[in-house]
Enzyme design. Structure first.
Site, short mmCIF file in Angstrom:
data_model
loop_
_atom_site.label_atom_id
_atom_site.label_comp_id
_atom_site.label_asym_id
_atom_site.label_seq_id
_atom_site.Cartn_x
_atom_site.Cartn_y
_atom_site.Cartn_z
N HIS A 224 0.86 -1.19 0.00
CA HIS A 224 0.00 0.00 0.00
C HIS A 224 0.89 1.23 0.00
O HIS A 224 1.86 1.30 0.76
CB HIS A 224 -0.92 0.00 1.23
CG HIS A 224 -2.07 0.93 1.07
ND1 HIS A 224 -1.93 2.30 1.11
CD2 HIS A 224 -3.38 0.70 0.83
CE1 HIS A 224 -3.11 2.87 0.92
NE2 HIS A 224 -4.01 1.92 0.74
N ARG A 270 -2.65 1.11 -7.03
CA ARG A 270 -1.72 1.08 -5.89
C ARG A 270 -0.28 0.74 -6.24
O ARG A 270 0.65 1.34 -5.71
CB ARG A 270 -2.19 0.02 -4.90
CG ARG A 270 -3.26 0.54 -4.07
CD ARG A 270 -3.70 -0.46 -3.08
NE ARG A 270 -4.86 0.13 -2.45
CZ ARG A 270 -5.71 -0.50 -1.71
NH1 ARG A 270 -5.53 -1.78 -1.47
NH2 ARG A 270 -6.73 0.11 -1.19
N HIS A 331 0.61 -4.87 2.37
CA HIS A 331 -0.79 -4.62 2.67
C HIS A 331 -1.70 -5.81 2.36
O HIS A 331 -2.62 -6.10 3.10
CB HIS A 331 -1.26 -3.41 1.87
CG HIS A 331 -2.67 -3.01 2.14
ND1 HIS A 331 -3.11 -2.64 3.40
CD2 HIS A 331 -3.75 -2.90 1.32
CE1 HIS A 331 -4.41 -2.33 3.34
NE2 HIS A 331 -4.82 -2.50 2.10
C1 LIG Z 1 -5.73 -1.62 7.43
C2 LIG Z 1 -6.47 -2.32 6.32
C3 LIG Z 1 -7.46 -1.65 5.61
C4 LIG Z 1 -8.14 -2.29 4.58
N1 LIG Z 1 -9.15 -1.62 3.92
C5 LIG Z 1 -9.86 -2.29 2.97
C6 LIG Z 1 -10.97 -1.67 2.34
O1 LIG Z 1 -11.35 -0.55 2.66
N2 LIG Z 1 -11.64 -2.38 1.38
C7 LIG Z 1 -11.27 -3.65 1.01
O2 LIG Z 1 -11.91 -4.23 0.13
N3 LIG Z 1 -10.23 -4.25 1.61
C8 LIG Z 1 -9.53 -3.61 2.58
N4 LIG Z 1 -8.48 -4.24 3.19
C9 LIG Z 1 -8.24 -5.66 2.89
C10 LIG Z 1 -9.32 -6.49 3.57
O3 LIG Z 1 -9.66 -5.88 4.79
C11 LIG Z 1 -8.87 -7.91 3.84
O4 LIG Z 1 -8.32 -8.47 2.69
C12 LIG Z 1 -10.06 -8.77 4.26
O5 LIG Z 1 -10.74 -8.15 5.32
C13 LIG Z 1 -9.61 -10.15 4.67
O6 LIG Z 1 -10.71 -10.79 5.24
P1 LIG Z 1 -10.57 -12.31 5.65
O7 LIG Z 1 -11.89 -12.73 6.18
O8 LIG Z 1 -10.01 -13.08 4.53
O9 LIG Z 1 -9.43 -12.33 6.79
P2 LIG Z 1 -9.34 -11.57 8.19
O10 LIG Z 1 -10.39 -10.55 8.33
O11 LIG Z 1 -7.95 -11.13 8.39
O12 LIG Z 1 -9.67 -12.72 9.24
C14 LIG Z 1 -8.78 -13.78 9.45
C15 LIG Z 1 -9.30 -14.63 10.61
O13 LIG Z 1 -8.61 -15.87 10.64
C16 LIG Z 1 -8.28 -16.19 11.98
N5 LIG Z 1 -7.12 -17.08 11.98
C17 LIG Z 1 -5.97 -16.96 11.27
N6 LIG Z 1 -5.16 -18.00 11.52
C18 LIG Z 1 -5.81 -18.79 12.41
C19 LIG Z 1 -5.48 -20.00 13.08
N7 LIG Z 1 -4.31 -20.63 12.90
N8 LIG Z 1 -6.38 -20.52 13.95
C20 LIG Z 1 -7.56 -19.90 14.19
N9 LIG Z 1 -7.92 -18.75 13.58
C21 LIG Z 1 -7.05 -18.20 12.71
C22 LIG Z 1 -8.01 -14.85 12.63
O14 LIG Z 1 -8.09 -14.95 14.03
C23 LIG Z 1 -9.13 -14.01 11.99
O15 LIG Z 1 -10.32 -14.19 12.71
C24 LIG Z 1 -7.80 -3.61 4.23
C25 LIG Z 1 -6.81 -4.29 4.94
C26 LIG Z 1 -6.15 -3.66 5.98
C27 LIG Z 1 -5.09 -4.40 6.73
#
Ligand SMILES: Cc1cc2nc3c(=O)[nH]c(=O)nc-3n(C[C@H](O)[C@H](O)[C@H](O)COP(=O)(O)OP(=O)(O)OC[C@H]3O[C@@H](n4cnc5c(N)ncnc54)[C@H](O)[C@@H]3O)c2cc1C
Length: 483
Positions: A224, A270, A331
């Site tokens: 990012h 980006r 990011h």
């Molecule tokens: C600061 C920031 C801002 C962002 N803003 C945006 C935005 O505005 N729009 C957009 O589209 N994207 C955005 N993104 C990207 C987006 O937020 C993420 O790609 C997305 O939320 C990922 O969702 P997820 O459900 O895949 O993982 P996450 O939301 O990261 O959840 C992962 C989960 O897995 C669990 N987990 C991991 N390993 C284990 C394990 N071994 N055992 C048990 N549990 C485990 C964790 O505890 C967590 O609950 C942003 C990212 C960041 C970091």
């Protein structure tokens, strides 16, 4: 304990999978930390979606292809963009309070690489609003239970069941399920500097790899352009939407420079902006780069970006008056566990959704705000596929014993985390340093050998460091093979 479906992860993709599963399925959502500690909760900018008459699917697809340098999976991208509105409206139905304009319509903003205003948002705290609403929603679902502060350490496939080895209250035991969904998020913590939550150690990808699942494009990592840079390892994100609302990027002399690198200036995709900043820092031999939105109305800024305003203020920086020091950092991961359009991995009944998955929709570079959308659309598709598969499966009642494992005797040195992070940061940040990568992969291999040959205590540090090492090896291996 036996479940129909275990979902590892309580971010947007894990929770949204759970609410789309049939209510007659017994579902468990596991999170290694508190349920709200994840990248989804941190998301600021919003969700990209075509809802307006002056926008259309082709334009959103085209913007995504341009950002992804036309390396995207077209079939999945088509699904993402065309089905996205259904899932965003479902969020509205269950109570997500997206910002609205004076006519009561959803407000949409612009972000880099988008040619239309199509990002729905809740101020600059979209993720927090979505996760709070989803968590609230599942408390009323009797078939869904949650287990927080529980780390999934390993997964095994035993005939038609998955054995999910969990570490909870310092004990290792196994629970069983018919379908397993990995929703474990990104890999940011293999880097020294990242916007990611502390949970982002790539666990799900490492577990899937250990099980033999196909992993693809793991070295396609997005940096990012604008994370707050105060010299420490903490890198708070200054959202893309700040540039979308008109902020400028300035070099150490106070001059705008992005137009020297791309005609789209600050609103280029980006990877282009991150590389522009990186090149400018080399040209001027200084990492002093600023984002400046102080020329906009201060009430507008405070109302539109309360989270960024408050966070910067903690460090004595007032975004309505001051230019804010920023620099690129890790990011987002475009690659991951390779899945098809129903989020099925190469292993039967193993699904991957959200950032840990590779649907191919992002290509070489994710278009801003397409990630939360992917976390919705392909999570729902995973759930729909599981609903169908399990319905047809007559052998779904299982009785399985829980096994308890031995835990080891030697404490792991937590400095191994920093060691891995320094190797990756130095080897592969925006540009590849081939020599450092070659040396780095040898050091990572040594860490992996050490972890295997010593009787380390099986605690959270052990598993996270092991997973970080596995992911780092995969990243450097892929990037070196690609040249
Ligand atoms: C600061 C920031 C801002 C962002 N803003 C945006 C935005 O505005 N729009 C957009 O589209 N994207 C955005 N993104 C990207 C987006 O937020 C993420 O790609 C997305 O939320 C990922 O969702 P997820 O459900 O895949 O993982 P996450 O939301 O990261 O959840 C992962 C989960 O897995 C669990 N987990 C991991 N390993 C284990 C394990 N071994 N055992 C048990 N549990 C485990 C964790 O505890 C967590 O609950 C942003 C990212 C960041 C970091």
């Amino acid at each position: 304990m036996t479940y129909d479906v275990v979902i590892i992860g309580s971010g947007i993709s894990g929770l949204y999978t759970s609410i789309n599963l049939s209510e007659d399925l017994k579902v468990l959502v596991i999170s290694k930390d508190e349920l709200k500690i994840n990248n989804s909760y941190l998301a600021q900018g919003g969700i990209a979606v075509v809802l307006d008459k002056d926008d259309n699917y082709e334009i959103h697809i085209n913007d995504t292809l341009i950002a992804g340098e036309h390396t995207n999976n077209i079939k999945n991208l088509d699904i993402l963009v065309k089905e996205g509105p259904i899932d965003v409206m479902k969020l509205v139905d269950i109570g997500v309070d997206f910002d609205r304009d004076e006519h009561g319509n959803l407000s949409k903003t612009l972000e880099g690489g988008h040619s239309k205003k199509r990002i729905v948002h809740h101020k600059d705290k979209t993720g927090k609003e979505v996760i709070n609403t989803l968590l609230n929603y599942i408390t009323n679902k009797e078939n869904i239970s949650t287990m927080d502060k529980t780390l999934v350490a390993d997964i095994n496939k035993e005939n038609d069941l998955f054995g999910v080895v969990i570490l909870r209250d310092e004990e290792l035991k196994t629970i069983y399920c018919k379908s397993l969904v990995l929703a474990t998020g990104g890999i940011g913590k293999i880097y020294k500097y990242t916007t990611n939550s502390k949970i982002a150690t790539g666990d799900g990808i490492a577990l899937a790899h250990n099980l033999g699942a196909a992993i693809k494009n793991i070295s396609k990592i997005q940096f990012h352009p604008t994370a707050l840079n105060l010299g420490s390892n903490e890198r708070f994100l200054v959202s893309e939407a700040v540039r979308g609302e008109g902020a400028f990027l300035l070099n150490k002399n106070g001059n705008r420079f992005m137009l020297d690198y791309d005609e789209r200036g600050e609103l280029a995709p980006r990877n282009v902006v991150a590389k522009g900043i990186y090149d400018e820092s080399i040209k001027l031999n200084s990492e002093e780069i600023y984002i400046d939105i102080s020329h906009k109305d201060s009430e507008f800024i405070k109302n539109r970006f309360p989270n960024i305003y408050d966070n910067c203020l903690k460090y004595g920086l007032d975004i309505t008056k001051d230019k804010i020091p920023v620099f690129p950092c890790e990011h987002y991961l475009m690659g991951g566990i390779d899945v098809n359009e129903n989020s099925e991995s190469s292993i039967e009944n193993l699904y991957a959704v959200g950032e840990c998955s590779h649907t191919g929709i992002h290509g070489n570079n994710r278009l801003a705000s397409n990630s939360l959308l992917e976390g919705l659309v392909f999570a729902r598709r995973a759930a729909q596929n599981i609903n169908k598969q399990i319905k047809n499966d007559k052998s779904r009642i299982h009785n399985k014993e829980t096994k308890v494992y031995k835990k080891g005797t030697i404490s792991i040195d937590n400095n191994l985390r920093n060691k891995i992070q320094n190797i990756i940061q130095d080897s592969y940040f925006i540009v590849l340093d081939k020599e450092k990568s070659k040396k780095g992969i040898i050091e990572i291999n040594n860490i992996i050998t050490d972890l295997k040959s010593n009787d380390y205590i099986r605690d959270v540090d052990y598993y996270e460091i092991r997973n970080m090492a596995i992911i780092s090896k995969l990243v450097l291996g892929e990037v070196l093979n690609c040249g």
